[in-house]
Design an enzyme around this catalytic site. Structure first.
Site, PDB file in Angstrom:
ATOM      1  N   SER A 140      -4.304   8.264  -1.560  1.00  0.00           N
ATOM      2  CA  SER A 140      -3.595   6.861  -1.761  1.00  0.00           C
ATOM      3  C   SER A 140      -4.816   6.204  -2.893  1.00  0.00           C
ATOM      4  O   SER A 140      -6.015   6.485  -2.351  1.00  0.00           O
ATOM      5  CB  SER A 140      -3.469   6.077  -0.626  1.00  0.00           C
ATOM      6  OG  SER A 140      -3.187   4.822  -0.826  1.00  0.00           O
ATOM      7  N   TYR A 154      -5.863   3.881   8.073  1.00  0.00           N
ATOM      8  CA  TYR A 154      -5.118   4.457   6.866  1.00  0.00           C
ATOM      9  C   TYR A 154      -6.044   4.743   5.874  1.00  0.00           C
ATOM     10  O   TYR A 154      -5.957   5.930   5.055  1.00  0.00           O
ATOM     11  CB  TYR A 154      -4.134   3.435   6.571  1.00  0.00           C
ATOM     12  CG  TYR A 154      -3.181   3.878   5.392  1.00  0.00           C
ATOM     13  CD1 TYR A 154      -2.141   4.731   5.634  1.00  0.00           C
ATOM     14  CD2 TYR A 154      -3.499   3.370   3.924  1.00  0.00           C
ATOM     15  CE1 TYR A 154      -1.146   5.048   4.524  1.00  0.00           C
ATOM     16  CE2 TYR A 154      -2.682   3.931   2.996  1.00  0.00           C
ATOM     17  CZ  TYR A 154      -1.522   4.839   3.122  1.00  0.00           C
ATOM     18  OH  TYR A 154      -0.821   5.363   2.355  1.00  0.00           O
TER      19      TYR A 154
END
Length: 273
Positions: A140, A154
């Site tokens: 990401s 995350y």
């Protein structure tokens, strides 16, 4: 001999389903895995009918530590050879670190870090023996930026996948294997519905968002070029470049201010175990 298959995790929706569709359109046989077997079977039927490729479904939950071994052994039992691995399965845990019980974080680490790492370890020997293989670890943009409060693990998990992919690429390039960490930004999928952040992100500018299909096409183009890290989309590459120019303290202050737009940072106590 069975054709080589691509194993796609988290294939039932979003970027995973887009990877499955793109691979099928390229004539590649598939192994699809996710928790929702009915969604997998529906996608498999679509791809078989539309592209005439073999599509095998193996439903499992990667939060189970036994799942990676089960996946690889079940593929071998069916006589399937895996030449492409797409580690896509993932999700977000809302709230701050101490607002969730450890079991929740343990499952997250298993799905986001341990499972993809183990799948690489189990499937790489076969790729090396054949002198060919491709691995895409879906990371990401968050793994390349300072981490805001909320969803505490995350960005850390995505940064791990990026660094892991870099080392893996260098180790395996001499063996004919290409590895790429794909780093999407905001992508239209079920991700924010599942993690409860939909209300936060729905008012964000449309120019920040990408559809899953072009994100996946960028991944394949990056693999063909030999790129090890690929940030999807010009806007996301500009964001990465902007934060790279900022002093660390200023970058962290800015992400702390803007993080409230897309991260749920509830600090209520964790529920009883």
């Amino acid at each position: 001999m069975e054709p080589a298959h691509a194993l796609v995790t988290g294939a039932s929706a979003g970027i995973g389903a887009a990877f499955a569709r793109e691979l099928a359109a390229r004539g590649h046989a598939l192994i699809l895995t996710a928790r929702r077997s009915e969604r997998l079977e529906a996608l498999a039927a679509e791809l078989r009918a539309g592209h005439g490729v073999d599509v095998q479904c193996i439903a499992c939950d990667l939060a189970d530590p036994a799942a990676p071994q089960f996946l690889c052994e079940e593929a071998a039992r069916r006589g399937l050879v895996v030449d492409t691995l797409v580690n896509n399965a993932g999700y977000g845990v809302t709230g701050t670190f101490l607002s969730r019980p450890w079991a929740t974080h343990a499952d997250f680490v298993q799905v986001m870090m341990t499972a993809p790492t183990e799948l690489c370890h189990r499937l790489l020997p076969g790729m090396r023996a054949r002198g060919d293989g491709r691995i895409v670890n879906v990371a990401s943009l968050a793994g390349l930026l300072p981490a805001p409060a909320g969803h505490t693990l995350y960005a850390a998990s995505k940064a791990y996948l990026i660094k892991f992919s870099q080392a893996l690429a260098l180790e395996n390039r001499p063996h004919g294997i290409r590895v790429c960490a794909l780093c999407p930004g905001f992508t239209y999928s079920e991700f924010h519905d599942v993690n409860g952040a939909r209300e936060l992100v729905q008012d964000m500018p449309r120019w920040l968002w990408m559809d899953a299909a072009p994100v996946v096409r960028e991944a394949f183009a990056a693999l063909e070029r030999g790129d090890v890290v690929r940030v999807s989309g010009r806007v996301n590459r500009a964001i990465k470049g902007f934060f790279k120019l900022l002093p660390d303290r200023l970058a962290l202050r800015l992400i702390d201010k803007r993080g409230k737009d897309f991260r749920v940072a509830d600090d209520s106590p964790a529920p009883p175990r």
